[in-house]
Motif scaffolding. Structure first.
Motif, PDB file in Angstrom:
ATOM      1  N   GLY A   1       6.398 -45.825 -53.058  1.00 58.85           N
ATOM      2  CA  GLY A   1       6.541 -47.106 -52.380  1.00 58.85           C
ATOM      3  C   GLY A   1       6.813 -46.918 -50.898  1.00 58.85           C
ATOM      4  O   GLY A   1       7.110 -45.815 -50.428  1.00 58.85           O
ATOM      5  N   LYS A   2       6.729 -47.998 -50.152  1.00 62.62           N
ATOM      6  CA  LYS A   2       7.011 -47.940 -48.730  1.00 62.62           C
ATOM      7  C   LYS A   2       8.516 -47.748 -48.511  1.00 62.62           C
ATOM      8  O   LYS A   2       9.318 -48.190 -49.315  1.00 62.62           O
ATOM      9  N   PRO A   3       8.927 -47.037 -47.441  1.00 67.35           N
ATOM     10  CA  PRO A   3       8.128 -46.540 -46.310  1.00 67.35           C
ATOM     11  C   PRO A   3       7.507 -45.174 -46.532  1.00 67.35           C
ATOM     12  O   PRO A   3       7.162 -44.486 -45.578  1.00 67.35           O
ATOM     13  N   GLY A   4       7.406 -44.730 -47.784  1.00 69.12           N
ATOM     14  CA  GLY A   4       6.758 -43.454 -48.051  1.00 69.12           C
ATOM     15  C   GLY A   4       7.696 -42.281 -47.897  1.00 69.12           C
ATOM     16  O   GLY A   4       8.913 -42.396 -48.017  1.00 69.12           O
ATOM     17  N   ILE A   5       7.119 -41.126 -47.597  1.00 68.83           N
ATOM     18  CA  ILE A   5       7.896 -39.889 -47.531  1.00 68.83           C
ATOM     19  C   ILE A   5       8.931 -39.926 -46.419  1.00 68.83           C
ATOM     20  O   ILE A   5       9.923 -39.189 -46.453  1.00 68.83           O
ATOM     21  N   GLU A   6       8.752 -40.796 -45.439  1.00 67.58           N
ATOM     22  CA  GLU A   6       9.722 -40.910 -44.337  1.00 67.58           C
ATOM     23  C   GLU A   6      11.091 -41.352 -44.844  1.00 67.58           C
ATOM     24  O   GLU A   6      12.109 -41.081 -44.215  1.00 67.58           O
ATOM     25  N   PHE A   7      11.135 -42.009 -45.989  1.00 68.77           N
ATOM     26  CA  PHE A   7      12.400 -42.397 -46.619  1.00 68.77           C
ATOM     27  C   PHE A   7      13.243 -41.155 -46.908  1.00 68.77           C
ATOM     28  O   PHE A   7      14.471 -41.186 -46.818  1.00 68.77           O
ATOM     29  N   PHE A   8      12.579 -40.042 -47.241  1.00 70.94           N
ATOM     30  CA  PHE A   8      13.281 -38.819 -47.638  1.00 70.94           C
ATOM     31  C   PHE A   8      13.411 -37.817 -46.496  1.00 70.94           C
ATOM     32  O   PHE A   8      14.320 -36.984 -46.516  1.00 70.94           O
ATOM     33  N   THR A   9      12.519 -37.865 -45.514  1.00 70.72           N
ATOM     34  CA  THR A   9      12.570 -36.893 -44.416  1.00 70.72           C
ATOM     35  C   THR A   9      13.267 -37.415 -43.172  1.00 70.72           C
ATOM     36  O   THR A   9      13.652 -36.637 -42.302  1.00 70.72           O
TER      37      THR A   9
ATOM     38  N   CYS B   1      10.757 -49.069 -64.159  1.00 75.07           N
ATOM     39  CA  CYS B   1       9.722 -49.932 -63.588  1.00 75.07           C
ATOM     40  C   CYS B   1      10.057 -50.294 -62.135  1.00 75.07           C
ATOM     41  O   CYS B   1      11.219 -50.333 -61.731  1.00 75.07           O
ATOM     42  N   ARG B   2       9.019 -50.609 -61.365  1.00 85.37           N
ATOM     43  CA  ARG B   2       9.144 -50.801 -59.916  1.00 85.37           C
ATOM     44  C   ARG B   2       9.916 -52.045 -59.478  1.00 85.37           C
ATOM     45  O   ARG B   2      10.494 -52.039 -58.385  1.00 85.37           O
ATOM     46  N   PRO B   3       9.978 -53.134 -60.284  1.00 79.34           N
ATOM     47  CA  PRO B   3      10.748 -54.300 -59.825  1.00 79.34           C
ATOM     48  C   PRO B   3      12.220 -54.020 -59.530  1.00 79.34           C
ATOM     49  O   PRO B   3      12.866 -54.802 -58.829  1.00 79.34           O
TER      50      PRO B   3
ATOM     51  N   CYS C   1       0.634 -46.828 -43.356  1.00 76.05           N
ATOM     52  CA  CYS C   1       0.333 -46.100 -44.587  1.00 76.05           C
ATOM     53  C   CYS C   1       0.232 -47.077 -45.752  1.00 76.05           C
ATOM     54  O   CYS C   1       1.098 -47.925 -45.945  1.00 76.05           O
ATOM     55  N   GLY C   2      -0.843 -46.985 -46.547  1.00 79.46           N
ATOM     56  CA  GLY C   2      -0.967 -47.850 -47.706  1.00 79.46           C
ATOM     57  C   GLY C   2      -2.375 -47.955 -48.217  1.00 79.46           C
ATOM     58  O   GLY C   2      -3.328 -47.504 -47.579  1.00 79.46           O
ATOM     59  N   ASP C   3      -2.525 -48.512 -49.384  1.00 77.24           N
ATOM     60  CA  ASP C   3      -3.752 -48.875 -50.112  1.00 77.24           C
ATOM     61  C   ASP C   3      -4.752 -47.729 -50.304  1.00 77.24           C
ATOM     62  O   ASP C   3      -5.911 -47.944 -50.654  1.00 77.24           O
TER      63      ASP C   3
ATOM     64  N   GLY D   1       2.176 -32.544 -50.518  1.00 79.21           N
ATOM     65  CA  GLY D   1       0.826 -32.974 -50.840  1.00 79.21           C
ATOM     66  C   GLY D   1       0.405 -34.158 -50.006  1.00 79.21           C
ATOM     67  O   GLY D   1       0.823 -34.307 -48.849  1.00 79.21           O
ATOM     68  N   VAL D   2      -0.441 -35.010 -50.596  1.00 81.69           N
ATOM     69  CA  VAL D   2      -0.908 -36.238 -49.947  1.00 81.69           C
ATOM     70  C   VAL D   2      -0.086 -37.399 -50.493  1.00 81.69           C
ATOM     71  O   VAL D   2      -0.047 -37.626 -51.706  1.00 81.69           O
ATOM     72  N   TYR D   3       0.583 -38.120 -49.594  1.00 86.75           N
ATOM     73  CA  TYR D   3       1.463 -39.221 -49.999  1.00 86.75           C
ATOM     74  C   TYR D   3       0.753 -40.555 -49.770  1.00 86.75           C
ATOM     75  O   TYR D   3       0.315 -40.855 -48.658  1.00 86.75           O
ATOM     76  N   ILE D   4       0.654 -41.328 -50.849  1.00 84.73           N
ATOM     77  CA  ILE D   4       0.042 -42.650 -50.776  1.00 84.73           C
ATOM     78  C   ILE D   4       1.112 -43.709 -50.955  1.00 84.73           C
ATOM     79  O   ILE D   4       1.862 -43.683 -51.935  1.00 84.73           O
ATOM     80  N   CYS D   5       1.208 -44.639 -50.014  1.00 84.46           N
ATOM     81  CA  CYS D   5       2.122 -45.773 -50.141  1.00 84.46           C
ATOM     82  C   CYS D   5       1.380 -46.897 -50.869  1.00 84.46           C
ATOM     83  O   CYS D   5       0.401 -47.435 -50.353  1.00 84.46           O
ATOM     84  N   GLU D   6       1.836 -47.240 -52.052  1.00 83.31           N
ATOM     85  CA  GLU D   6       1.183 -48.279 -52.833  1.00 83.31           C
ATOM     86  C   GLU D   6       1.492 -49.660 -52.260  1.00 83.31           C
ATOM     87  O   GLU D   6       2.505 -49.859 -51.572  1.00 83.31           O
ATOM     88  N   ASP D   7       0.608 -50.615 -52.558  1.00 82.84           N
ATOM     89  CA  ASP D   7       0.880 -51.984 -52.115  1.00 82.84           C
ATOM     90  C   ASP D   7       1.997 -52.575 -52.983  1.00 82.84           C
ATOM     91  O   ASP D   7       2.470 -51.958 -53.929  1.00 82.84           O
ATOM     92  N   GLU D   8       2.414 -53.788 -52.661  1.00 81.31           N
ATOM     93  CA  GLU D   8       3.601 -54.356 -53.286  1.00 81.31           C
ATOM     94  C   GLU D   8       3.306 -55.117 -54.577  1.00 81.31           C
ATOM     95  O   GLU D   8       4.214 -55.732 -55.150  1.00 81.31           O
ATOM     96  N   ARG D   9       2.059 -55.060 -55.079  1.00 82.81           N
ATOM     97  CA  ARG D   9       1.758 -55.765 -56.321  1.00 82.81           C
ATOM     98  C   ARG D   9       2.550 -55.196 -57.499  1.00 82.81           C
ATOM     99  O   ARG D   9       2.958 -55.923 -58.396  1.00 82.81           O
ATOM    100  N   GLY D  10       2.785 -53.878 -57.480  1.00 84.09           N
ATOM    101  CA  GLY D  10       3.496 -53.254 -58.585  1.00 84.09           C
ATOM    102  C   GLY D  10       4.956 -53.636 -58.663  1.00 84.09           C
ATOM    103  O   GLY D  10       5.608 -53.394 -59.684  1.00 84.09           O
ATOM    104  N   LEU D  11       5.492 -54.231 -57.598  1.00 80.63           N
ATOM    105  CA  LEU D  11       6.910 -54.604 -57.600  1.00 80.63           C
ATOM    106  C   LEU D  11       7.194 -55.764 -58.547  1.00 80.63           C
ATOM    107  O   LEU D  11       8.359 -56.128 -58.743  1.00 80.63           O
ATOM    108  N   ASN D  12       6.159 -56.336 -59.138  1.00 78.17           N
ATOM    109  CA  ASN D  12       6.346 -57.421 -60.111  1.00 78.17           C
ATOM    110  C   ASN D  12       5.965 -56.991 -61.527  1.00 78.17           C
ATOM    111  O   ASN D  12       5.990 -57.817 -62.445  1.00 78.17           O
TER     112      ASN D  12
END
Length: 795
Positions: free
Chosen positions: A115-123, A71-73, A134-136, A191-202
């Motif tokens: 999650g943020k910062p998106g694919i830049e975390f890996f590249t 889970c994301r938390p 990036c988001g929403d 593919g297409v990378y979507i950065c989700e908002d932070e609601r899922g972190l809870n």
């Protein structure tokens, strides 16, 4: 060089076969090593991969096993640990797709939630644009190849496309950045990378994400694992002093796996690597050259008796021993150089064959493996040099006078050496034949074992968002086809993956861990899952929501009752607390790499209270009647879907094909080992052919005298064939336990596997021995049927 050309002219076929054998061995060495490099460098392209780790948990949702769908938390927990530089999450369900409308074109592209910062975390950085906005779902990042597919250029930052929402409305999406493509040997998709908002972190309820973290230089992974455990305990109200009670009652363990190890862990959906198989390929790469060297050594030794007089005549004429030895070694080096050129041609031909390229992964071009290409060239020349050392020293070890007076064609020492070399090759041929037999048995077991559902006669495909919005029409039109028996919709196909959505619900003694598959009311009938208690889903369940559990779930959670709500006796929560309407038989939910015997599965039809989750049933499954022309059925089903939905071009897939894709790495390895075995056996047969040819030449006069004295052709042929009986038996006795060990080690990568059948061992002995004996008979028959008068006269 003149001697080499003379031998080529006199024994053209044997020389060409040995050249081809060495060339094939060199090409095989190169191809296998590209696969070793592909696997050993998995995820090495990820920025700062040496300090990147994935979180994995034992127990809890995963039972008595390790899992990485978390889970994301946990991302928030990780960021509070001092040694963790940053953390993020990514959805492992890369098969999600979206229809992107660019101008007048509609393109289906992979959709990756993270999650943020998106694919830049890996590249580490983007080719263009920025991930800050990036988001929403309105601002996304795309990979280079996706940008080129959508817009015709990699410079796509600032460009827009339209995406359809679940309710049929349109959303304009802006590309805010472009990332470099990930190669094939990488866990992350393009593919297409979507950065989700932070609601899922809870949200602690949905364990469906992979959690990655970047550690500081010098950080101790063990200390980080300890800190994660303590942080999780703290969140759940457990203090450090109660750790022993936590271990006893909860029994959860935490570990972080290095980024370059996760492919071999077997924990995640994409983790299909096997270090043992990589080791086997490494050994095979070297061994195929070793076998080729033995073959060339045997070939060179067989030539020596015919060259002995010429070599020692040159010694009498004043040539030094050193110069003669060097000349013989250089002749074999030139021989190997020609074989190297043949190997290069074979690799290029392999690259141009679509069928052959299915046997390998990644890029095998020389330009991508310059160092390996150099190693291949040097190895070929070294093999040539080493194969000439023993013949060079042996042929110059006698006094010239003795050589010029005698014959060394039937030297017992030389004969024993050549036969010992052949025995080593026989041993390898036997071991590999047993190994291939077990692999073929396991392949058959994978396809023909009882899965608990009927995977035959089922087609499936992904639906676009437009088609998902009119499923009733899709079902009605498909059922008008006379051969269609049922049509179901679901999130996933069963039996084709190791990763499914997991739910942890309830608390205390009534805590449940379930693998959850959203579906519709006709999916279980389409898969022909047997209901053993209660009833199957009905169409009316679509309005209220309902569950069908498997027998393993009911056995593990004994308080569950058919006809009762799933959460009545536990702290389930308000959402998805539907009635259990039936129980199905146990089946193989996951691949055979996993133990499916105790997997608790819940099929669920989402009710109106789960509307915010969206439509999770994005695949359609169609069962057709038995004995139906499947190709024609596939075409007509696709025609119906294309007529109903013009947003994409549909192509149906066999569920059996999807099953094969689940084991693609295993099947590719089996094909590679089969190729290796065939090459080694061919090289061995070339050696037998050459050895028999030279021996029949040496014994031509003896054979002629035997025939004059009344020996039959059959007795002469038996004379040569029986000489290989003892080496074959000895080689098999040595090879049988080696073959069993190799086979058993490979089978351990499957939780469910075939036994090693006893009959594979005598069968391998008969097959290899038959090929060897037939080769000897064919070669010796020529001399046995020759006119004895001509043989005696030429001698």
């Amino acid at each position: 060089m003149k001697s080499l050309l003379y031998m080529f002219r006199r024994y053209r076929l044997a020389t060409l076969l040995n050249l081809l054998g060495l060339g094939v061995a060199v090409a095989t060495f190169y191809l296998f090593m590209t696969q070793v490099i592909y696997n050993r460098t998995y995820n090495h392209n990820i920025h700062d991969y040496e300090h990147m780790y994935r979180l994995e948990i034992y127990g809890g949702l995963f039972g008595e096993d390790w899992g990485c769908n978390i889970c994301r938390p946990f991302v928030t927990l990780l960021k509070e640990i001092p040694q963790v530089k940053d953390a993020t999450y990514i959805s492992p369900y890369y098969i999600n797709k979206t229809d992107a409308k660019v101008g007048n074109r509609t393109i289906t592209v992979p959709l990756i939630n993270m999650g943020k910062p998106g694919i830049e975390f890996f590249t580490g950085k983007l080719l263009s644009g920025s991930s800050k906005t990036c988001g929403d779902g309105h601002n996304v990042i795309v990979s280079r190849s996706t940008a080129e597919k959508m817009f015709g250029t990699a410079n796509a930052a600032g460009k827009t496309f339209e995406s359809e929402n679940g309710d049929g409305s349109k959303t304009t999406v802006t590309v805010v950045g472009v990332s470099e493509d990930m190669p094939d040997n990488c866990t992350l998709p393009n593919g297409v990378y979507i950065c989700e908002d932070e609601r899922g972190l809870n949200d602690w309820s949905e364990w469906s994400y992979n959690i990655y973290m970047l550690l500081d230089d010098g950080a101790n992974p063990k200390k980080v694992e300890r800190a994660i455990k303590l942080a999780f305990m703290k969140v759940n109200g457990v203090s450090e002093k109660d750790e022993k009670r936590f271990d006893k009652e909860v029994n959860m363990k935490f570990r972080i796996s290095p980024m370059d190890d996760i492919y071999f862990s077997g924990v995640g959906k994409q983790d299909k690597g096997n270090r043992n198989l990589v080791g086997v390929l490494t050994v095979a790469s070297v061994f195929v050259l070793f076998i080729a060297m033995l073959n060339l050594l045997n070939f060179s030794l067989s030539e020596i008796p015919m060259r002995m007089r010429g070599i020692n005549t040159r010694r009498v004429m004043g040539a030094s021993i050193g110069s003669l030895r060097l000349k013989m070694i250089m002749e074999n080096v030139m021989f190997a150089f020609v074989a190297l050129l043949i190997g290069i041609v074979l690799v290029i031909a392999f690259q141009r064959s679509e069928t052959c390229m299915k046997l390998v992964s990644g890029d095998i071009h020389f330009a991508s493996h310059m160092v390996l290409a150099a190693v291949m060239a040097v190895s070929a020349l070294v093999v040539g040099a080493l194969s000439a050392v023993v013949p060079a020293f042996y042929s110059t070890s006698f006094t010239p006078a003795m050589v010029l007076k005698g014959s060394f064609g039937l030297s017992p020492r030389g004969r024993r050496l050549r036969m010992a070399i052949m025995a080593v090759q026989f041993c390898l041929a036997f071991a590999l034949t047993i190994y291939i037999g077990v692999m073929s048995s396991q392949s058959s077991y994978i396809f023909n074992s009882d899965y608990g559902f009927n995977k035959n006669e089922v087609f499936y495909t992904w639906l676009s968002e437009e088609a998902q919005a009119k499923k009733d029409a899709v079902r009605a039109e498909l059922k008008k086809l006379p051969f269609v028996e049922s049509v179901g919709f679901a999130q996933n196909a069963i039996g084709t993956s190791d990763g499914y959505m997991g739910w942890g619900r309830g608390d205390g003694d009534h805590h449940m861990v379930l693998q959850v598959l959203p579906c519709d009311y006709e999916y279980l009938r389409t898969m022909q899952l047997k209901i053993v208690e209660g009833r199957d889903f009905r169409e009316s369940d679509m309005k209220t929501g309902a569950y069908v559990l498997n027998k393993a779930a009911m056995a593990q959670y004994k308080w569950l009752v058919v006809g009762d709500s799933i959460g009545r006796q536990s702290n389930w929560g308000s959402q998805s607390n539907y009635n259990i309407v039936g129980v199905c038989n146990n089946f193989k939910l996951k691949s055979m790499r996993c133990d499916n015997s105790n997997v608790a599965v819940a099929f669920v039809i989402f009710g109106p209270d789960m509307a915010e989750w969206g439509d999770r049933c994005g695949q359609v499954f169609v069962r057709v009647a038995k004995n139906q022309d499947k190709i024609e059925a596939k075409r007509r089903i696709a025609e119906v879907l294309n007529r109903l939905d013009g947003s994409q071009k549909y192509e149906m897939w066999f569920l059996d094909d999807d099953l094969q894709q689940t084991y693609v790495e295993e099947f590719r390895f089996i094909s590679q080992v089969k190729l290796f075995a065939i090459i080694c056996i061919i090289i061995t047969i070339i050696g037998v052919f050459s050895l028999t040819m030279f021996e029949t030449e040496y014994r031509r006069k003896e054979i002629a005298i035997r025939k004059v004295m009344g020996s039959s052709i059959g007795s002469v042929v038996r004379l040569f064939a029986m000489r290989y009986a003892l080496p074959l038996v000895v080689a098999f006795v040595v090879a049988a336990p080696v073959g069993w060990w190799l086979s058993n080690s490979w089978l351990q990568s499957f939780a469910e596997h075939t036994p090693i059948h006893w009959w594979l061992f005598p069968l391998s002995f008969v097959l290899v021995s038959a090929v060897v004996v037939i080769t000897v008979i064919i070669q010796s028959w020529r001399v046995a049927t020759a006119n004895p008068v001509e043989s005696i006269k030429t001698e």
